[in-house]
Design a protein around this motif. Sequence first.
Motif, PDB file in Angstrom:
ATOM      1  N   LEU A 108       0.818  -1.216   0.000  1.00 23.56           N
ATOM      2  CA  LEU A 108       0.000   0.000   0.000  1.00 23.56           C
ATOM      3  C   LEU A 108       0.853   1.268   0.000  1.00 23.56           C
ATOM      4  N   GLY A 109       2.182   1.087   0.031  1.00 19.29           N
ATOM      5  CA  GLY A 109       3.077   2.247  -0.003  1.00 19.29           C
ATOM      6  C   GLY A 109       3.381   2.837   1.358  1.00 19.29           C
ATOM      7  N   TYR A 110       3.366   2.026   2.407  1.00 18.90           N
ATOM      8  CA  TYR A 110       3.664   2.487   3.766  1.00 18.90           C
ATOM      9  C   TYR A 110       4.908   1.793   4.291  1.00 18.90           C
TER      10      TYR A 110
ATOM     11  N   LYS B 278       3.503   6.916   5.348  1.00 23.96           N
ATOM     12  CA  LYS B 278       3.465   6.746   3.898  1.00 23.96           C
ATOM     13  C   LYS B 278       4.899   6.804   3.399  1.00 23.96           C
ATOM     14  N   SER B 279       5.288   5.870   2.533  1.00 22.62           N
ATOM     15  CA  SER B 279       6.652   5.844   1.993  1.00 22.62           C
ATOM     16  C   SER B 279       6.924   7.110   1.212  1.00 22.62           C
ATOM     17  N   LYS B 280       8.119   7.619   1.387  1.00 18.70           N
ATOM     18  CA  LYS B 280       8.522   8.818   0.664  1.00 18.70           C
ATOM     19  C   LYS B 280       9.405   8.416  -0.509  1.00 18.70           C
ATOM     20  N   ALA B 281       9.420   9.225  -1.541  1.00 16.74           N
ATOM     21  CA  ALA B 281      10.307   8.978  -2.674  1.00 16.74           C
ATOM     22  C   ALA B 281      11.745   9.060  -2.194  1.00 16.74           C
TER      23      ALA B 281
ATOM     24  N   ILE C  59      -2.085   2.323   9.768  1.00 17.47           N
ATOM     25  CA  ILE C  59      -1.991   1.936   8.361  1.00 17.47           C
ATOM     26  C   ILE C  59      -3.274   1.185   7.992  1.00 17.47           C
ATOM     27  N   PRO C  60      -3.853   1.444   6.818  1.00 21.10           N
ATOM     28  CA  PRO C  60      -5.113   0.792   6.447  1.00 21.10           C
ATOM     29  C   PRO C  60      -4.935  -0.686   6.070  1.00 21.10           C
ATOM     30  N   VAL C  61      -4.561  -1.492   7.072  1.00 15.62           N
ATOM     31  CA  VAL C  61      -4.424  -2.944   6.946  1.00 15.62           C
ATOM     32  C   VAL C  61      -5.384  -3.551   7.965  1.00 15.62           C
TER      33      VAL C  61
END
Length: 171
Positions: free
Chosen positions: A99-101, A135-138, A154-156
Amino acid sequence: MKKLVLLVLGFILGAVITYYFCPRPLQEEVAEQKIVKPKGLITIDEAKTLNNNWTKHREKAVDSAAAKQGRKKDTRSTSWDLDEIENYIAYAKNQADSLGYDMTGVRVYLGVYGENQGQAKKNLSTMFIVPTGKKSKATASALNLSLRGDDDDIPVDPLNRSGGGSGGYNP
């Protein structure tokens, strides 16, 4: 021809010496894992005090709510099998990543089942675990402009369905 034989013999001798004198990890060292004492540990006596304080300040109110449902006591603890917890953490890390976290921890929430949970759980307390993180950062990002200190939920899917308990802390 003699020089070629000496050259090959030199390579073989060099390989044998390298094999015996270069350090390599032993199998036991590879298998060992460094165990670090976690931050935030409390003593058993401190845990007993916290539990006794809960009993003194919360038990009456919580159990009076259970009494309205015809029960003597409400759940005041919960437990999960170690395999279940390890499984959940691996699952949550995987889901968070997809999910990008970046999962950095877990949070435990108190909850109440409600009216529609059947007589066994109707309006009784429960606890559930939710993964937390950011949220993962670039990777090209040089600045973190977040002013918030706590990690977000986190939406899990959270982990619930544990074994409840009505007794107090008793090591």
